[in-house]
Motif scaffolding. Structure first.
Motif, mmCIF file in Angstrom:
data_model
loop_
_atom_site.group_PDB
_atom_site.id
_atom_site.type_symbol
_atom_site.label_atom_id
_atom_site.label_comp_id
_atom_site.label_asym_id
_atom_site.label_seq_id
_atom_site.Cartn_x
_atom_site.Cartn_y
_atom_site.Cartn_z
ATOM 1 N N LEU A 1 -3.041 -92.852 12.802
ATOM 2 C CA LEU A 1 -4.024 -92.176 11.960
ATOM 3 C C LEU A 1 -4.611 -90.964 12.675
ATOM 4 O O LEU A 1 -4.804 -89.906 12.062
ATOM 5 C CB LEU A 1 -5.140 -93.147 11.577
ATOM 6 N N ILE A 2 -4.898 -91.105 13.970
ATOM 7 C CA ILE A 2 -5.420 -89.980 14.753
ATOM 8 C C ILE A 2 -4.425 -88.823 14.742
ATOM 9 O O ILE A 2 -4.793 -87.659 14.537
ATOM 10 C CB ILE A 2 -5.715 -90.425 16.204
ATOM 11 N N THR A 3 -3.155 -89.154 14.964
ATOM 12 C CA THR A 3 -2.117 -88.115 14.968
ATOM 13 C C THR A 3 -2.001 -87.458 13.600
ATOM 14 O O THR A 3 -1.858 -86.229 13.492
ATOM 15 C CB THR A 3 -0.757 -88.718 15.373
ATOM 16 N N PHE A 4 -2.059 -88.268 12.532
ATOM 17 C CA PHE A 4 -2.002 -87.727 11.176
ATOM 18 C C PHE A 4 -3.175 -86.780 10.911
ATOM 19 O O PHE A 4 -2.989 -85.680 10.373
ATOM 20 C CB PHE A 4 -2.025 -88.867 10.144
ATOM 21 N N ILE A 5 -4.383 -87.194 11.274
ATOM 22 C CA ILE A 5 -5.573 -86.383 10.998
ATOM 23 C C ILE A 5 -5.488 -85.040 11.722
ATOM 24 O O ILE A 5 -5.739 -83.972 11.125
ATOM 25 C CB ILE A 5 -6.853 -87.134 11.407
ATOM 26 N N CYS A 6 -5.126 -85.071 12.997
ATOM 27 C CA CYS A 6 -4.978 -83.816 13.753
ATOM 28 C C CYS A 6 -3.892 -82.937 13.146
ATOM 29 O O CYS A 6 -4.032 -81.711 13.074
ATOM 30 C CB CYS A 6 -4.661 -84.120 15.217
ATOM 31 N N PRO B 1 4.536 -91.452 19.309
ATOM 32 C CA PRO B 1 5.397 -91.415 18.113
ATOM 33 C C PRO B 1 6.741 -90.734 18.390
ATOM 34 O O PRO B 1 7.035 -89.668 17.867
ATOM 35 C CB PRO B 1 4.548 -90.617 17.118
ATOM 36 N N TYR B 2 7.549 -91.386 19.232
ATOM 37 C CA TYR B 2 8.790 -90.760 19.683
ATOM 38 C C TYR B 2 9.780 -90.537 18.542
ATOM 39 O O TYR B 2 10.540 -89.558 18.537
ATOM 40 C CB TYR B 2 9.421 -91.583 20.800
ATOM 41 N N LEU B 3 9.787 -91.440 17.564
ATOM 42 C CA LEU B 3 10.702 -91.256 16.435
ATOM 43 C C LEU B 3 10.301 -90.029 15.624
ATOM 44 O O LEU B 3 11.156 -89.224 15.238
ATOM 45 C CB LEU B 3 10.689 -92.501 15.541
ATOM 46 N N ALA B 4 8.995 -89.887 15.366
ATOM 47 C CA ALA B 4 8.503 -88.739 14.603
ATOM 48 C C ALA B 4 8.824 -87.434 15.323
ATOM 49 O O ALA B 4 9.273 -86.455 14.699
ATOM 50 C CB ALA B 4 6.991 -88.854 14.384
ATOM 51 N N LEU B 5 8.634 -87.402 16.638
ATOM 52 C CA LEU B 5 8.889 -86.178 17.397
ATOM 53 C C LEU B 5 10.380 -85.853 17.450
ATOM 54 O O LEU B 5 10.763 -84.680 17.363
ATOM 55 C CB LEU B 5 8.320 -86.318 18.809
ATOM 56 N N THR B 6 11.215 -86.879 17.585
ATOM 57 C CA THR B 6 12.665 -86.645 17.605
ATOM 58 C C THR B 6 13.141 -86.075 16.270
ATOM 59 O O THR B 6 13.905 -85.101 16.234
ATOM 60 C CB THR B 6 13.424 -87.955 17.902
ATOM 61 N N ILE B 7 12.678 -86.669 15.181
ATOM 62 C CA ILE B 7 13.052 -86.181 13.851
ATOM 63 C C ILE B 7 12.539 -84.759 13.640
ATOM 64 O O ILE B 7 13.261 -83.877 13.157
ATOM 65 C CB ILE B 7 12.486 -87.110 12.755
ATOM 66 N N CYS B 8 11.297 -84.530 14.045
ATOM 67 C CA CYS B 8 10.666 -83.232 13.832
ATOM 68 C C CYS B 8 11.352 -82.129 14.627
ATOM 69 O O CYS B 8 11.707 -81.081 14.079
ATOM 70 C CB CYS B 8 9.184 -83.332 14.225
ATOM 71 N N PHE B 9 11.560 -82.346 15.922
ATOM 72 C CA PHE B 9 12.147 -81.311 16.773
ATOM 73 C C PHE B 9 13.612 -81.052 16.413
ATOM 74 O O PHE B 9 14.062 -79.900 16.434
ATOM 75 C CB PHE B 9 12.023 -81.697 18.251
ATOM 76 N N ILE C 1 8.697 -95.920 8.357
ATOM 77 C CA ILE C 1 8.688 -94.855 7.353
ATOM 78 C C ILE C 1 7.536 -93.882 7.596
ATOM 79 O O ILE C 1 7.676 -92.667 7.403
ATOM 80 C CB ILE C 1 8.593 -95.453 5.928
ATOM 81 N N LEU C 2 6.389 -94.385 8.035
ATOM 82 C CA LEU C 2 5.228 -93.515 8.274
ATOM 83 C C LEU C 2 5.518 -92.490 9.367
ATOM 84 O O LEU C 2 5.010 -91.367 9.317
ATOM 85 C CB LEU C 2 3.995 -94.346 8.642
ATOM 86 N N GLN C 3 6.342 -92.864 10.341
ATOM 87 C CA GLN C 3 6.694 -91.892 11.382
ATOM 88 C C GLN C 3 7.591 -90.786 10.828
ATOM 89 O O GLN C 3 7.520 -89.640 11.272
ATOM 90 C CB GLN C 3 7.364 -92.588 12.568
ATOM 91 N N THR C 4 8.446 -91.124 9.862
ATOM 92 C CA THR C 4 9.264 -90.076 9.238
ATOM 93 C C THR C 4 8.375 -89.120 8.450
ATOM 94 O O THR C 4 8.623 -87.915 8.413
ATOM 95 C CB THR C 4 10.335 -90.672 8.312
ATOM 96 N N SER C 5 7.338 -89.668 7.810
ATOM 97 C CA SER C 5 6.385 -88.826 7.087
ATOM 98 C C SER C 5 5.667 -87.891 8.049
ATOM 99 O O SER C 5 5.557 -86.679 7.810
ATOM 100 C CB SER C 5 5.369 -89.704 6.341
ATOM 101 N N LEU C 6 5.189 -88.447 9.165
ATOM 102 C CA LEU C 6 4.501 -87.642 10.176
ATOM 103 C C LEU C 6 5.408 -86.534 10.702
ATOM 104 O O LEU C 6 4.961 -85.401 10.915
ATOM 105 C CB LEU C 6 4.043 -88.545 11.327
ATOM 106 N N ALA C 7 6.688 -86.861 10.893
ATOM 107 C CA ALA C 7 7.646 -85.888 11.431
ATOM 108 C C ALA C 7 7.706 -84.630 10.575
ATOM 109 O O ALA C 7 7.673 -83.508 11.096
ATOM 110 C CB ALA C 7 9.032 -86.522 11.528
ATOM 111 N N TYR C 8 7.777 -84.809 9.263
ATOM 112 C CA TYR C 8 7.931 -83.638 8.392
ATOM 113 C C TYR C 8 6.603 -82.963 8.063
ATOM 114 O O TYR C 8 6.591 -81.821 7.610
ATOM 115 C CB TYR C 8 8.717 -84.037 7.141
ATOM 116 N N PHE C 9 5.490 -83.662 8.309
ATOM 117 C CA PHE C 9 4.200 -82.969 8.265
ATOM 118 C C PHE C 9 4.074 -82.037 9.467
ATOM 119 O O PHE C 9 3.535 -80.939 9.363
ATOM 120 C CB PHE C 9 3.048 -83.980 8.268
#
Length: 299
Positions: free
Chosen positions: A264-269, A146-154, A94-102
Motif C-alpha cells: 500500500l505504501i508503494t502504491f500510494i507513493c 516488490p521484485y516481481l513488479a520491478l522486473t515486469i516494469c523495467f 496480481i497486485l504486483q502486476t498492477s503496481l508494475a504498470y502503474f
C-alpha cells in the motif's frame, strides 16, 4: 476517434482482462505456459504476415543489420516481461502486476534520461524520487521488496524503448520477437512432457483450447499497442497506460489478494508520482502549444 487512440485503448482493455485468462492455467508451470504462448504467438503473426503480403518486409528485415540490435533487445525484454507476468498472475501476485504498470511511465522517463539523454522537468524528477521512495520505504520498514513488479516494469519499459527504434509493421515485429524464441520453447515443452511436468494429464477436454489461445490473447494486444503508440499523442497515451493496471488492481482484490501495508505504501507513493507525472505532461504540452501559436502569430 483517432484510430491510433482506439488501438491504444483496446490494447489496454485486453491487457486489463488478461489476469482472468492466465488464472485458468494456474495448474501448469509458468515456463510451460510462456513457451506455449511464444509458439502460438509466432504462428498467429505469420498467418497475418501472409494475409497482408508482408513477406517482402520480413525478408528485408533479415538483411537489415541496423535493426537487429533493437529487435533482439525487444525479444529478450518481452520474453522476460511475459514470463514474469505469467508467473505473478498464476502464483497469486496480481497486485504486483498492477503496481508494475502503474510505475511504468515513471520508469520510461528514467530510461529516457539515461539512454537518450532527455532533459527531465522538475516535476518528472520529483515523480521518479517519489516512486523510488515508495519501493525503498516498503523494503526498509517491512523488509518486503516488490521484485516481481520491478522486473515486469523495467522489462516493459526497456521493450517500449526498443519498439520506438524498430521501423517495422507490428505483425512483422511481434513475429520476429516470438519466432526467435520458438526453438527454445519447443525444446522446453518436449522436456516438460518427457519428465511428466507438462500439460498432459492436467488439462482435459476444452481446456486444451487454452494453449493456442495464449498466442492470440498476447499477440493481438501487442500488435495493437505497437500500431497505436506510433500515432497516439503522449498526453493521451500517458493516461491510457493506467487503464489496464486499474483493472488488474480490481481483479486482484476481487480474487482474494490482500493489499498489505508495504504494498500500500508503494502504491500510494506511485499514485502521487503519477499525478505529478501527468501534471508535468500537461504543462509540457501546454507550453509547446503556446510556443507553436507564438511562432504562427509572428509569421
Amino acid at each position: 476517434m483517432n484510430i491510433y487512440i482506439f488501438y491504444t485503448l483496446l490494447s489496454q482493455f485486453i491487457w486489463g482482462l488478461l489476469p482472468l485468462f492466465w488464472l485458468l492455467l494456474h495448474q501448469i508451470s509458468p515456463l510451460y505456459t510462456l513457451a506455449t504462448r511464444i509458439i502460438w504467438s509466432a504462428a498467429l503473426c505469420f498467418v497475418l504476415i501472409l494475409q497482408k503480403n508482408l513477406l517482402p518486409e520480413l525478408k528485408h528485415t533479415l538483411v537489415d543489420k541496423a535493426q537487429w540490435p533493437y529487435i533482439m533487445g525487444a525479444c529478450i525484454s518481452i520474453t522476460l516481461n511475459w514470463g514474469t507476468f505469467i508467473y505473478a498472475i498464476t502464483q497469486g501476485f496480481i497486485l504486483q502486476t498492477s503496481l508494475a504498470y502503474f510505475m511504468n511511465p515513471i520508469v520510461v522517463i528514467l530510461f529516457g534520461a539515461f539512454l537518450f539523454h532527455e532533459k527531465l522537468e522538475w516535476l518528472q524528477r520529483i515523480s521518479i524520487i517519489l516512486a523510488a521512495a515508495g519501493v525503498l520505504a516498503a523494503f526498509f520498514l517491512y523488509g518486503q521488496f516488490p521484485y516481481l513488479a520491478l522486473t515486469i516494469c523495467f522489462s516493459w519499459s526497456f521493450y517500449s524503448m526498443m519498439k520506438k527504434k524498430i521501423r517495422l509493421e507490428s505483425q512483422v515485429s511481434v513475429f520476429i520477437e516470438s519466432v526467435s524464441m520458438v526453438p527454445f520453447s519447443i525444446l522446453f515443452i518436449i522436456y516438460s512432457e518427457y519428465t511428466t511436468i507438462g500439460a498432459y494429464g492436467i488439462l482435459h477436454g476444452w481446456e486444451w483450447l487454452l494453449l493456442p489461445m495464449t498466442g492470440i490473447v498476447t499477440a493481438v494486444p501487442m500488435m495493437l499497442f505497437t500500431a497505436g503508440v506510433k500515432g497516439t499523442p503522449f498526453t493521451v497515451s500517458g493516461i491510457c497506460m493506467y487503464f489496464s493496471p486499474s483493472m488488474a488492481l480490481i481483479i486482484g482484490l476481487c480474487t482474494g489478494e490482500t493489499l498489505t501495508t508495504p504494498l500500500l505504501i508503494t502504491f500510494i507513493c506511485t499514485w502521487i508520482a503519477i499525478a505529478l507525472y501527468l501534471l508535468g505532461l500537461f504543462h509540457t504540452m501546454h507550453r509547446m502549444r503556446n510556443n507553436a501559436i507564438k511562432r504562427v502569430t509572428k509569421m
